[in-house]
Design a protein around this motif. Structure first.
Motif, mmCIF file in Angstrom:
data_model
loop_
_atom_site.group_PDB
_atom_site.id
_atom_site.type_symbol
_atom_site.label_atom_id
_atom_site.label_comp_id
_atom_site.label_asym_id
_atom_site.label_seq_id
_atom_site.Cartn_x
_atom_site.Cartn_y
_atom_site.Cartn_z
ATOM 1 N N TRP A 36 38.145 50.063 40.770
ATOM 2 C CA TRP A 36 37.731 49.642 42.103
ATOM 3 C C TRP A 36 38.532 48.418 42.544
ATOM 4 N N ILE A 37 38.773 47.484 41.649
ATOM 5 C CA ILE A 37 39.583 46.305 41.970
ATOM 6 C C ILE A 37 40.994 46.721 42.373
ATOM 7 N N LEU A 38 41.569 47.672 41.636
ATOM 8 C CA LEU A 38 42.908 48.158 41.984
ATOM 9 C C LEU A 38 42.920 48.817 43.358
ATOM 10 N N MET A 39 41.852 49.551 43.674
ATOM 11 C CA MET A 39 41.790 50.200 44.980
ATOM 12 C C MET A 39 41.659 49.174 46.106
ATOM 13 N N VAL A 40 40.954 48.075 45.832
ATOM 14 C CA VAL A 40 40.856 47.004 46.837
ATOM 15 C C VAL A 40 42.232 46.407 47.092
ATOM 16 N N ILE A 41 42.973 46.151 46.018
ATOM 17 C CA ILE A 41 44.333 45.624 46.179
ATOM 18 C C ILE A 41 45.192 46.611 46.962
#
Length: 470
Positions: free
Chosen positions: A387-392
């Motif tokens: 999810w963090i990668l998708m936010v980035i």
């Protein structure tokens, strides 16, 4: 010559083998230095040609270590066929081949146990006992393989030779012990053997909180289920679930236990439901989901980084080709000069160029951050990290969209159709708004999950205190 040697291996023709080696002394060496789907030793071993195998390993024992296109050694093939004498010849050359795993994560002991070749399995265990403790894919032991393939005699042999309390109670990737598998498959003899001859934990829970007794219906019209339940209850087995499952639910769960991660690692199983209505999601599907997300993020991040780099070194309007006054004409230059190689947009629209540079650089760095995290080797196997990668990634995509909008705004002449510019601006901001809504939705979702997790954690911590005697 290689073709003739393969034909000789199929026939087990030792005389033809010797004739070929007299013609070309380096013929066998080519199968060591080259790349072949399989060697003549694989072919002869699979067909059980003992004399042919003995002649090859006597001349080139290194061939016993060669693997075919499925990462199988000659010993793997012999274990599948059950040729005991051939196996002994190969073990004399290199007993460490018992430890080599094929493309499915199985060593020769696993294969011999699954096929029920007891004599061969005994030889392999004697040669390298610790090879029996090597885990297969999905964390399953050789004992799991015996139960899945209903090889009770092989199970007894392994329990006698190499097993201990921890090994008997070892869990696979879904948290199932061999008792869970035996009960799910209704293997009465296997269950009785485990109860009487091993230290199996009958109350061990799997990943979904089920004990072996939970996998049996309470209304035991099936005589086999009734017999199994009585055997388990004599060992003080208990049910972990207060609410009993229905017959269809039990069948679905038992089917999942027996099919999960076995022979069909890429199969998509239909979602089953627990007693609370929640889906039982296969751990393999979770891994596949994460892997697909990783691949997609890497591809998109690479494309965005390439776009941002290209736009950065070759900005909109290009660069000045010579030295001279800035502006579209001498009257517009205001006494400023430009330099060859510098951005035209920076001189003619300083504010627009600054905004473009900010957005483009943000998108470029965000894309590089994703690529760096994905190739760093960090264990990004949790949905939270994904999810963090998708936010980035959302930051990168939004930044590139804003960079495009700034470019269009500063490059379009003021006398152009203003309605077209307005429509483009509205469309762009609507799209950015949609991205923000998606980001907000996923953020709320992750917060809810975090709250649920913390709530369960607090309940687990409080429960032992509340049950402690005063």
């Amino acid at each position: 010559m290689e073709r003739k040697l393969y034909d000789a291996a199929v026939q087990g023709n030792k005389i033809l083998l010797l004739d070929l080696l007299r013609e070309d002394a380096l013929l066998l060496d080519r199968f060591i230095t080259g790349r072949y789907p399989e060697t003549p030793l694989h072919v002869a071993s699979m067909l059980g040609h003992l004399e042919f195998v003995n002649e090859i390993v006597a001349r080139k024992p290194e061939l016993a270590k060669e693997l075919d296109s499925h990462n199988s050694s000659a010993l793997h093939l012999v274990s599948a066929k059950g040729y005991l004498k051939v196996a002994k010849s190969l073990l004399e050359v290199d007993p460490d081949m018992c430890l080599v795993c094929d493309i499915d994560g199985r060593n020769p002991l696993h294969i011999a146990a699954m096929k029920g070749h007891l004599g061969l399995l005994r030889e392999l265990v004697d040669a390298r006992p610790w090879a029996a403790r090597v885990l297969m894919e999905q964390g399953e032991t050789i004992l799991h393989a015996c139960v899945r393939c209903n090889q009770l005699e092989a199970l007894k042999l392994l329990v006698e030779r190499v097993s201990d309390h921890d090994f008997v109670n070892c869990k696979n990737g879904d948290g199932n012990t061999i008792m869970h598998l035996a009960v799910a498959a209704k293997q009465t003899e296997t269950i009785n053997f485990l109860i009487s001859s091993t230290t199996i934990d009958v109350n061990c829970k799997n990943e979904y909180g089920f004990t072996a007794l939970d996998l049996l219906s309470q209304n035991q019209r099936d005589m086999k289920e009734k017999e199994i339940a009585e055997s388990l209850e004599r060992m003080e087995a208990i049910r972990a679930k207060d609410k009993l499952l229905s017959i269809p639910q039990l069948k679905a769960i038992r089917s999942k236990i027996l099919l999960s991660a076995w022979d069909q690692p890429n199969a998509i199983l239909k979602p089953k439901k627990r007693k609370d209505g929640k889906r039982l999601v296969n751990s393999n599907r979770n891994v596949d989901w994460l892997e697909r997300k990783r691949n997609i993020l890497m591809l998109v991040a690479s494309l965005l980084a390439a776009m941002a780099f290209q736009a950065g070194v070759n900005p909109p309007s290009g660069v000045w080709q010579d030295n001279g006054p800035s502006g579209f004409s001498l009257t517009e230059s205001n006494g400023k000069n430009h330099t060859a190689g510098y951005s035209v947009l920076a001189d003619n629209h300083p504010r627009g160029y600054t905004n473009f540079l900010i957005f483009n650089t943000t998108g470029f760095l965000a894309s590089l951050s994703i690529i760096l995290l994905l190739i760093s080797g960090l264990p990004l196997r949790r949905r939270f990290f994904m999810w963090i990668l998708m936010v980035i990634m959302w930051v990168a995509v939004t930044a590139m969209a804003l960079a495009y909008l700034v470019s269009i705004a500063v490059l379009t002449p003021a006398h152009s159709d203003s309605s077209l510019i307005t429509i483009l601006g509205i469309a762009m901001f609507v799209w950015i708004g949609l991205m923000l809504i998606l980001l907000l939705g996923h953020t709320i979702r992750i917060i809810i999950r975090l709250i649920k997790y913390l709530r369960k954690l607090v309940i687990r911590l409080v429960k032992p205190i509340s049950t402690r005697p005063t």
